[in-house]
Design a protein around this motif. Sequence first.
Motif, PDB file in Angstrom:
ATOM      1  N   ALA A  26       2.519   8.573  42.432  1.00  0.00           N
ATOM      2  CA  ALA A  26       3.268   8.233  43.636  1.00  0.00           C
ATOM      3  C   ALA A  26       3.475   9.507  44.450  1.00  0.00           C
ATOM      4  O   ALA A  26       4.435  10.234  44.251  1.00  0.00           O
ATOM      5  CB  ALA A  26       4.599   7.597  43.270  1.00  0.00           C
ATOM      6  N   THR A  27       2.552   9.772  45.346  1.00  0.00           N
ATOM      7  CA  THR A  27       2.653  10.963  46.196  1.00  0.00           C
ATOM      8  C   THR A  27       3.764  10.756  47.220  1.00  0.00           C
ATOM      9  O   THR A  27       4.258   9.636  47.415  1.00  0.00           O
ATOM     10  CB  THR A  27       1.328  11.204  46.935  1.00  0.00           C
ATOM     11  N   ASP A  28       4.127  11.837  47.885  1.00  0.00           N
ATOM     12  CA  ASP A  28       5.142  11.737  48.932  1.00  0.00           C
ATOM     13  C   ASP A  28       4.719  10.758  50.021  1.00  0.00           C
ATOM     14  O   ASP A  28       5.536  10.009  50.556  1.00  0.00           O
ATOM     15  CB  ASP A  28       5.417  13.111  49.545  1.00  0.00           C
ATOM     16  N   ARG A  29       3.410  10.746  50.329  1.00  0.00           N
ATOM     17  CA  ARG A  29       2.900   9.818  51.345  1.00  0.00           C
ATOM     18  C   ARG A  29       3.034   8.377  50.873  1.00  0.00           C
ATOM     19  O   ARG A  29       3.371   7.489  51.670  1.00  0.00           O
ATOM     20  CB  ARG A  29       1.441  10.133  51.677  1.00  0.00           C
TER      21      ARG A  29
ATOM     22  N   ALA B 297       6.747   7.413  51.102  1.00  0.00           N
ATOM     23  CA  ALA B 297       7.147   7.223  52.494  1.00  0.00           C
ATOM     24  C   ALA B 297       6.571   5.925  53.062  1.00  0.00           C
ATOM     25  O   ALA B 297       7.269   5.163  53.733  1.00  0.00           O
ATOM     26  CB  ALA B 297       6.705   8.414  53.336  1.00  0.00           C
ATOM     27  N   ALA B 298       5.304   5.655  52.773  1.00  0.00           N
ATOM     28  CA  ALA B 298       4.636   4.469  53.315  1.00  0.00           C
ATOM     29  C   ALA B 298       5.223   3.166  52.766  1.00  0.00           C
ATOM     30  O   ALA B 298       5.222   2.144  53.451  1.00  0.00           O
ATOM     31  CB  ALA B 298       3.139   4.530  53.026  1.00  0.00           C
ATOM     32  N   PHE B 299       5.717   3.203  51.537  1.00  0.00           N
ATOM     33  CA  PHE B 299       6.225   1.995  50.890  1.00  0.00           C
ATOM     34  C   PHE B 299       7.733   2.059  50.640  1.00  0.00           C
ATOM     35  O   PHE B 299       8.243   1.355  49.759  1.00  0.00           O
ATOM     36  CB  PHE B 299       5.473   1.744  49.575  1.00  0.00           C
ATOM     37  N   ARG B 300       8.420   2.892  51.421  1.00  0.00           N
ATOM     38  CA  ARG B 300       9.860   3.123  51.220  1.00  0.00           C
ATOM     39  C   ARG B 300      10.650   1.816  51.066  1.00  0.00           C
ATOM     40  O   ARG B 300      11.414   1.644  50.107  1.00  0.00           O
ATOM     41  CB  ARG B 300      10.432   3.954  52.366  1.00  0.00           C
TER      42      ARG B 300
ATOM     43  N   LYS C 178       9.912  12.003  40.671  1.00  0.00           N
ATOM     44  CA  LYS C 178       8.851  12.872  40.141  1.00  0.00           C
ATOM     45  C   LYS C 178       7.476  12.213  40.161  1.00  0.00           C
ATOM     46  O   LYS C 178       6.732  12.270  39.190  1.00  0.00           O
ATOM     47  CB  LYS C 178       9.186  13.332  38.725  1.00  0.00           C
ATOM     48  N   GLY C 179       7.146  11.554  41.268  1.00  0.00           N
ATOM     49  CA  GLY C 179       5.833  10.957  41.383  1.00  0.00           C
ATOM     50  C   GLY C 179       5.638   9.695  40.560  1.00  0.00           C
ATOM     51  O   GLY C 179       4.521   9.244  40.365  1.00  0.00           O
ATOM     52  N   THR C 180       6.728   9.101  40.087  1.00  0.00           N
ATOM     53  CA  THR C 180       6.649   7.918  39.236  1.00  0.00           C
ATOM     54  C   THR C 180       7.467   6.785  39.835  1.00  0.00           C
ATOM     55  O   THR C 180       8.589   6.990  40.285  1.00  0.00           O
ATOM     56  CB  THR C 180       7.199   8.219  37.829  1.00  0.00           C
ATOM     57  N   ILE C 181       6.881   5.609  39.848  1.00  0.00           N
ATOM     58  CA  ILE C 181       7.600   4.403  40.254  1.00  0.00           C
ATOM     59  C   ILE C 181       7.835   3.605  38.983  1.00  0.00           C
ATOM     60  O   ILE C 181       6.893   3.309  38.249  1.00  0.00           O
ATOM     61  CB  ILE C 181       6.772   3.562  41.246  1.00  0.00           C
ATOM     62  N   ARG C 182       9.076   3.291  38.709  1.00  0.00           N
ATOM     63  CA  ARG C 182       9.409   2.581  37.471  1.00  0.00           C
ATOM     64  C   ARG C 182       9.699   1.111  37.770  1.00  0.00           C
ATOM     65  O   ARG C 182      10.670   0.799  38.438  1.00  0.00           O
ATOM     66  CB  ARG C 182      10.601   3.228  36.793  1.00  0.00           C
ATOM     67  N   PHE C 183       8.828   0.247  37.252  1.00  0.00           N
ATOM     68  CA  PHE C 183       9.021  -1.186  37.384  1.00  0.00           C
ATOM     69  C   PHE C 183       9.644  -1.681  36.092  1.00  0.00           C
ATOM     70  O   PHE C 183       9.072  -1.479  35.017  1.00  0.00           O
ATOM     71  CB  PHE C 183       7.680  -1.899  37.616  1.00  0.00           C
ATOM     72  N   PRO C 184      10.812  -2.330  36.161  1.00  0.00           N
ATOM     73  CA  PRO C 184      11.474  -2.785  34.935  1.00  0.00           C
ATOM     74  C   PRO C 184      10.641  -3.815  34.187  1.00  0.00           C
ATOM     75  O   PRO C 184      10.075  -4.724  34.793  1.00  0.00           O
ATOM     76  CB  PRO C 184      12.773  -3.423  35.437  1.00  0.00           C
TER      77      PRO C 184
ATOM     78  N   ARG D 134      -1.437  -3.014  46.796  1.00  0.00           N
ATOM     79  CA  ARG D 134      -1.364  -2.300  48.078  1.00  0.00           C
ATOM     80  C   ARG D 134      -1.243  -0.797  47.872  1.00  0.00           C
ATOM     81  O   ARG D 134      -1.880  -0.011  48.574  1.00  0.00           O
ATOM     82  CB  ARG D 134      -0.185  -2.836  48.895  1.00  0.00           C
ATOM     83  N   ILE D 135      -0.446  -0.384  46.885  1.00  0.00           N
ATOM     84  CA  ILE D 135      -0.289   1.040  46.589  1.00  0.00           C
ATOM     85  C   ILE D 135      -1.614   1.617  46.091  1.00  0.00           C
ATOM     86  O   ILE D 135      -2.011   2.714  46.499  1.00  0.00           O
ATOM     87  CB  ILE D 135       0.840   1.272  45.562  1.00  0.00           C
ATOM     88  N   ALA D 136      -2.315   0.886  45.223  1.00  0.00           N
ATOM     89  CA  ALA D 136      -3.595   1.368  44.693  1.00  0.00           C
ATOM     90  C   ALA D 136      -4.613   1.552  45.810  1.00  0.00           C
ATOM     91  O   ALA D 136      -5.337   2.555  45.845  1.00  0.00           O
ATOM     92  CB  ALA D 136      -4.130   0.395  43.641  1.00  0.00           C
ATOM     93  N   LYS D 137      -4.672   0.618  46.741  1.00  0.00           N
ATOM     94  CA  LYS D 137      -5.588   0.742  47.873  1.00  0.00           C
ATOM     95  C   LYS D 137      -5.214   1.935  48.746  1.00  0.00           C
ATOM     96  O   LYS D 137      -6.087   2.672  49.215  1.00  0.00           O
ATOM     97  CB  LYS D 137      -5.593  -0.544  48.698  1.00  0.00           C
ATOM     98  N   PHE D 138      -3.928   2.136  48.955  1.00  0.00           N
ATOM     99  CA  PHE D 138      -3.447   3.274  49.737  1.00  0.00           C
ATOM    100  C   PHE D 138      -3.854   4.583  49.065  1.00  0.00           C
ATOM    101  O   PHE D 138      -4.354   5.501  49.708  1.00  0.00           O
ATOM    102  CB  PHE D 138      -1.920   3.194  49.891  1.00  0.00           C
TER     103      PHE D 138
END
Length: 91
Positions: free
Chosen positions: A31-34, A37-40, A50-56, A68-72
């Motif tokens: 999960a880059t800063d871009r 920001a794009a998926f805020r 720290k570059g990680t998105i945690r899905f419960p 969508r994130i993978a394509k981005f």
Amino acid sequence: MAKTDFKSVDEYIASQPGAVPGAEEAISHPATDRVIAAFRDDLAPYKVNKGTIRFPLSESVPVKLIERIAKFRAKEVAEREKAKAAAPKKP
């Protein structure tokens, strides 16, 4: 009592009902800063650090969001590689 002494994320995911082997690898995109920001707005309900998105694991996996994130990210990586290829080579 539920087991809590898992040795790895793989072991934990494998113990879940309906778990798909290798699922954590399939959704491990930095999960880059871009990206953040794009998926805020979309990421607001999740923990992001720290570059990680945690899905419960207690909720269903947001497959469309991950797609969508993978394509981005793929586009982001392709742009970086294109810029690298276009950069002048050092003599």
